[in-house]
Design a protein around this motif. Sequence first.
Motif, PDB file in Angstrom:
ATOM      1  N   VAL A 151     -50.788  30.996 -13.629  1.00 23.88           N
ATOM      2  CA  VAL A 151     -51.180  31.915 -14.847  1.00 23.88           C
ATOM      3  C   VAL A 151     -51.491  31.015 -16.052  1.00 23.88           C
ATOM      4  O   VAL A 151     -51.418  29.856 -16.052  1.00 23.88           O
ATOM      5  CB  VAL A 151     -49.853  32.900 -15.103  1.00 23.88           C
ATOM      6  CG1 VAL A 151     -49.486  33.636 -13.899  1.00 23.88           C
ATOM      7  CG2 VAL A 151     -48.652  31.847 -15.278  1.00 23.88           C
ATOM      8  N   SER A 152     -51.833  31.635 -17.171  1.00 27.54           N
ATOM      9  CA  SER A 152     -51.850  30.806 -18.321  1.00 27.54           C
ATOM     10  C   SER A 152     -51.193  31.712 -19.421  1.00 27.54           C
ATOM     11  O   SER A 152     -51.783  32.376 -19.958  1.00 27.54           O
ATOM     12  CB  SER A 152     -53.463  30.546 -18.512  1.00 27.54           C
ATOM     13  OG  SER A 152     -53.536  29.748 -19.707  1.00 27.54           O
ATOM     14  N   ILE A 153     -50.254  31.045 -20.004  1.00 29.04           N
ATOM     15  CA  ILE A 153     -49.505  31.545 -20.961  1.00 29.04           C
ATOM     16  C   ILE A 153     -49.111  30.573 -22.125  1.00 29.04           C
ATOM     17  O   ILE A 153     -48.117  29.954 -21.949  1.00 29.04           O
ATOM     18  CB  ILE A 153     -48.380  32.360 -20.630  1.00 29.04           C
ATOM     19  CG1 ILE A 153     -48.341  33.454 -19.482  1.00 29.04           C
ATOM     20  CG2 ILE A 153     -47.462  33.145 -21.840  1.00 29.04           C
ATOM     21  CD1 ILE A 153     -47.237  34.218 -18.962  1.00 29.04           C
ATOM     22  N   PRO A 154     -50.118  30.386 -22.956  1.00 32.43           N
ATOM     23  CA  PRO A 154     -49.829  29.174 -23.844  1.00 32.43           C
ATOM     24  C   PRO A 154     -48.966  29.580 -24.927  1.00 32.43           C
ATOM     25  O   PRO A 154     -48.854  30.647 -25.208  1.00 32.43           O
ATOM     26  CB  PRO A 154     -51.363  29.009 -24.546  1.00 32.43           C
ATOM     27  CG  PRO A 154     -51.941  30.352 -24.316  1.00 32.43           C
ATOM     28  CD  PRO A 154     -51.523  31.189 -23.119  1.00 32.43           C
ATOM     29  N   PHE A 155     -48.262  28.552 -25.500  1.00 33.25           N
ATOM     30  CA  PHE A 155     -47.364  29.035 -26.606  1.00 33.25           C
ATOM     31  C   PHE A 155     -47.283  27.523 -27.231  1.00 33.25           C
ATOM     32  O   PHE A 155     -47.496  26.395 -26.893  1.00 33.25           O
ATOM     33  CB  PHE A 155     -45.922  29.256 -26.067  1.00 33.25           C
ATOM     34  CG  PHE A 155     -45.179  28.393 -25.107  1.00 33.25           C
ATOM     35  CD1 PHE A 155     -44.080  27.574 -25.877  1.00 33.25           C
ATOM     36  CD2 PHE A 155     -45.278  28.438 -24.079  1.00 33.25           C
ATOM     37  CE1 PHE A 155     -43.449  26.606 -24.933  1.00 33.25           C
ATOM     38  CE2 PHE A 155     -44.570  27.498 -23.270  1.00 33.25           C
ATOM     39  CZ  PHE A 155     -43.756  26.957 -23.482  1.00 33.25           C
ATOM     40  N   GLU A 156     -46.763  27.513 -28.679  1.00 37.39           N
ATOM     41  CA  GLU A 156     -46.809  26.471 -29.483  1.00 37.39           C
ATOM     42  C   GLU A 156     -45.664  25.661 -29.635  1.00 37.39           C
ATOM     43  O   GLU A 156     -44.447  26.019 -29.441  1.00 37.39           O
ATOM     44  CB  GLU A 156     -47.250  26.999 -31.075  1.00 37.39           C
ATOM     45  CG  GLU A 156     -47.115  26.081 -31.821  1.00 37.39           C
ATOM     46  CD  GLU A 156     -47.218  26.647 -33.533  1.00 37.39           C
ATOM     47  OE1 GLU A 156     -46.647  25.994 -34.389  1.00 37.39           O
ATOM     48  OE2 GLU A 156     -48.122  27.811 -33.549  1.00 37.39           O
ATOM     49  N   LYS A 157     -45.831  24.260 -29.571  1.00 44.48           N
ATOM     50  CA  LYS A 157     -44.530  23.442 -29.562  1.00 44.48           C
ATOM     51  C   LYS A 157     -44.147  22.959 -31.048  1.00 44.48           C
ATOM     52  O   LYS A 157     -45.262  23.053 -31.850  1.00 44.48           O
ATOM     53  CB  LYS A 157     -44.815  22.211 -28.805  1.00 44.48           C
ATOM     54  CG  LYS A 157     -44.747  22.456 -27.238  1.00 44.48           C
ATOM     55  CD  LYS A 157     -44.888  21.089 -26.626  1.00 44.48           C
ATOM     56  CE  LYS A 157     -46.452  20.643 -26.410  1.00 44.48           C
ATOM     57  NZ  LYS A 157     -46.791  19.353 -25.600  1.00 44.48           N
ATOM     58  N   PHE A 158     -43.134  22.830 -31.322  1.00 51.20           N
ATOM     59  CA  PHE A 158     -42.872  22.501 -32.818  1.00 51.20           C
ATOM     60  C   PHE A 158     -43.247  21.043 -32.999  1.00 51.20           C
ATOM     61  O   PHE A 158     -43.951  20.587 -33.839  1.00 51.20           O
ATOM     62  CB  PHE A 158     -41.269  22.645 -32.901  1.00 51.20           C
ATOM     63  CG  PHE A 158     -40.853  22.126 -34.481  1.00 51.20           C
ATOM     64  CD1 PHE A 158     -41.621  22.570 -35.502  1.00 51.20           C
ATOM     65  CD2 PHE A 158     -39.824  21.017 -34.511  1.00 51.20           C
ATOM     66  CE1 PHE A 158     -40.997  21.711 -36.826  1.00 51.20           C
ATOM     67  CE2 PHE A 158     -39.730  20.311 -35.520  1.00 51.20           C
ATOM     68  CZ  PHE A 158     -40.116  20.828 -36.726  1.00 51.20           C
ATOM     69  N   GLN A 159     -42.837  20.072 -31.832  1.00 50.46           N
ATOM     70  CA  GLN A 159     -43.254  18.599 -31.811  1.00 50.46           C
ATOM     71  C   GLN A 159     -43.789  18.537 -30.477  1.00 50.46           C
ATOM     72  O   GLN A 159     -43.330  19.102 -29.598  1.00 50.46           O
ATOM     73  CB  GLN A 159     -42.149  17.839 -32.382  1.00 50.46           C
ATOM     74  CG  GLN A 159     -41.734  18.017 -33.766  1.00 50.46           C
ATOM     75  CD  GLN A 159     -40.726  16.849 -34.381  1.00 50.46           C
ATOM     76  OE1 GLN A 159     -40.916  16.025 -34.041  1.00 50.46           O
ATOM     77  NE2 GLN A 159     -39.910  17.286 -35.012  1.00 50.46           N
ATOM     78  N   GLU A 160     -44.547  17.468 -30.259  1.00 47.06           N
ATOM     79  CA  GLU A 160     -44.964  17.248 -28.879  1.00 47.06           C
ATOM     80  C   GLU A 160     -44.092  17.069 -27.837  1.00 47.06           C
ATOM     81  O   GLU A 160     -44.319  17.750 -26.678  1.00 47.06           O
ATOM     82  CB  GLU A 160     -45.837  15.944 -29.008  1.00 47.06           C
ATOM     83  CG  GLU A 160     -46.530  15.323 -27.874  1.00 47.06           C
ATOM     84  CD  GLU A 160     -47.400  14.165 -27.895  1.00 47.06           C
ATOM     85  OE1 GLU A 160     -48.018  13.708 -26.798  1.00 47.06           O
ATOM     86  OE2 GLU A 160     -47.537  13.515 -28.915  1.00 47.06           O
ATOM     87  N   ASN A 161     -42.873  16.195 -27.779  1.00 45.72           N
ATOM     88  CA  ASN A 161     -42.185  16.163 -26.779  1.00 45.72           C
ATOM     89  C   ASN A 161     -40.829  17.063 -26.667  1.00 45.72           C
ATOM     90  O   ASN A 161     -40.464  17.163 -27.713  1.00 45.72           O
ATOM     91  CB  ASN A 161     -41.634  14.810 -26.501  1.00 45.72           C
ATOM     92  CG  ASN A 161     -43.077  13.931 -26.154  1.00 45.72           C
ATOM     93  OD1 ASN A 161     -43.596  14.292 -25.667  1.00 45.72           O
ATOM     94  ND2 ASN A 161     -42.856  12.678 -26.808  1.00 45.72           N
ATOM     95  N   TYR A 162     -40.293  17.620 -25.781  1.00 43.59           N
ATOM     96  CA  TYR A 162     -38.986  18.386 -25.710  1.00 43.59           C
ATOM     97  C   TYR A 162     -38.380  18.130 -24.698  1.00 43.59           C
ATOM     98  O   TYR A 162     -39.038  17.732 -23.511  1.00 43.59           O
ATOM     99  CB  TYR A 162     -39.361  19.920 -26.078  1.00 43.59           C
ATOM    100  CG  TYR A 162     -40.019  20.793 -24.744  1.00 43.59           C
ATOM    101  CD1 TYR A 162     -39.322  21.368 -23.613  1.00 43.59           C
ATOM    102  CD2 TYR A 162     -41.567  20.824 -24.629  1.00 43.59           C
ATOM    103  CE1 TYR A 162     -39.952  21.691 -22.585  1.00 43.59           C
ATOM    104  CE2 TYR A 162     -41.964  21.343 -23.708  1.00 43.59           C
ATOM    105  CZ  TYR A 162     -41.186  21.847 -22.485  1.00 43.59           C
ATOM    106  OH  TYR A 162     -41.978  22.452 -21.477  1.00 43.59           O
ATOM    107  N   MET A 163     -36.993  18.190 -24.486  1.00 41.95           N
ATOM    108  CA  MET A 163     -36.098  17.663 -23.396  1.00 41.95           C
ATOM    109  C   MET A 163     -35.591  18.954 -22.778  1.00 41.95           C
ATOM    110  O   MET A 163     -35.108  18.636 -21.575  1.00 41.95           O
ATOM    111  CB  MET A 163     -35.148  16.860 -24.050  1.00 41.95           C
ATOM    112  CG  MET A 163     -35.550  15.483 -24.511  1.00 41.95           C
ATOM    113  SD  MET A 163     -36.391  14.450 -23.284  1.00 41.95           S
ATOM    114  CE  MET A 163     -36.948  12.980 -24.265  1.00 41.95           C
ATOM    115  N   TYR A 164     -35.450  20.242 -23.143  1.00 39.15           N
ATOM    116  CA  TYR A 164     -34.960  21.103 -22.901  1.00 39.15           C
ATOM    117  C   TYR A 164     -35.451  22.507 -23.054  1.00 39.15           C
ATOM    118  O   TYR A 164     -36.094  22.772 -24.135  1.00 39.15           O
ATOM    119  CB  TYR A 164     -33.369  21.102 -23.496  1.00 39.15           C
ATOM    120  CG  TYR A 164     -32.427  22.185 -23.158  1.00 39.15           C
ATOM    121  CD1 TYR A 164     -31.512  22.190 -21.978  1.00 39.15           C
ATOM    122  CD2 TYR A 164     -32.392  23.554 -23.733  1.00 39.15           C
ATOM    123  CE1 TYR A 164     -30.801  23.063 -21.690  1.00 39.15           C
ATOM    124  CE2 TYR A 164     -31.590  24.491 -23.313  1.00 39.15           C
ATOM    125  CZ  TYR A 164     -30.738  24.391 -22.141  1.00 39.15           C
ATOM    126  OH  TYR A 164     -29.790  25.557 -21.719  1.00 39.15           O
TER     127      TYR A 164
END
Length: 468
Positions: free
Chosen positions: A417-430
């Motif tokens: 599928v393709s459900i894009p969403f915005e990240k606050f900053q580039e890398n996330y851990m959890y």
Amino acid sequence: MITALLCFFFLRSTVALESVDLWTERNGTVDPEGQCSCEAFLPGTTFPMGELVQLEETAVRISQKLELEIIKVEMFESKLTVYIEKVANLTVVIQMMEDDPDSYSELQIQEVKIQIKQVEALILDLQASIQTSSSVLVKIRKEITSIVVVLTKMENKYDKNLVLVTRREYIKIQQKLDECERRHNEIFNPNIGSCNHGGISRLSKPIISQLNAHLVAGHIYGGWGKDSRPLPGSENTYWYSASTDAVVRYVSVYADYYRLIMRQAMKTYDLYASADWRGTGNNLIVRANTLYYQFANPFSMAKFNMTTQKAEYRVVPSASNRFSYHYSPYQNLDFAADESGLWITYATEASKGKLVLGKIDEAAFALKEVWQTSIFKPSVGNTFMVCGVLYATRSVDTNTEEIFYTYDTRSRKESYVSIPFEKFQENYMYLDYNPTDQKLYMYNNGYYVSYHVWFHQNNKTNKPQVLM
């Protein structure tokens, strides 16, 4: 309030920094009663009081705008109740006409058709109003997010007590906005805990609560969220755990959202207090006041009951400690919870790094069923479960993440599928889903981030009853 803060700041500066000439001008006077007073100018570079004043004025403006949206939501809910009643009654009338068409004249049929068109027009108008209101709430959320980041930077650079009053105002606004968005979303979202939907359709913009309780961006490893199956009386409980490395040692519990934001932990547990129960990775969740995490030695899944403060572990058959997610090392065993229970994802040597999904028997604390997927775990950003369906994410670019894969454990079918969403900053851990509020909780480079989840709506509905 600002005057009090200024006096407080001037006093602190005079006492603590008296050896440094911060004052550009002094003008002292003595009144007839012998009281000494002075006027002083403190350079704006020492503390941005003007900026703080602007933030407080903005808080008032946002609060007023939000109050209008809350009134609108109440109106939407009232209108929707009326429209549902109209639709239910029309449905019954149409069913009766279809069962016995000869009993109704052409005039009666035309009248029903007109009523249907009227209700359709009302619903379309309501949808347009709700979409407009949604846009306003998104703008308010963006504005609050930007301001929270500014406040956090000010707390890091200056005395956080000077920012405390303003932060409290924004916490109140955040709580109001969260409640308004929840009620707004429930107009079209399924009931909390229901799986009567067609899967995730989209995610909201990222909701930034604040930098972690340590106020240090270096605490990039960890997670936060709500208890996925809270004990009675703990429905508003939040938890947080993070460190500068991938070691899981401390977990803090907060009575509610306000205390989480104010960093007022109800209890902090140390997994190294009486015995070495430390873990690794960023794969932890809290369920029924029990912390589930990856045990360090031996490599296994573990749980720490925060009520009894007892821990235990179980080795996961064939699980390998060589395959983690794209963003984070040591996340070999990843826990998830949804409406149907507790899950774990991992990879094995036999699967050559392809992700394996397991359902956990919570009472026995053991795997009771496993599913093999076709996705290579190190290429995945993270995974979570919703209603027995696995969702996997991957990076699109520095600002965008995408849900790209699903695996349905009931049908054993996988899809892209393709459900894009915005990240606050580039890398996330959890990243994990919570079934108690249908939100995704992300720990993004030290910040608390969350998302509202929207679902595709099923067309199947229960047969309406006649409303008296």
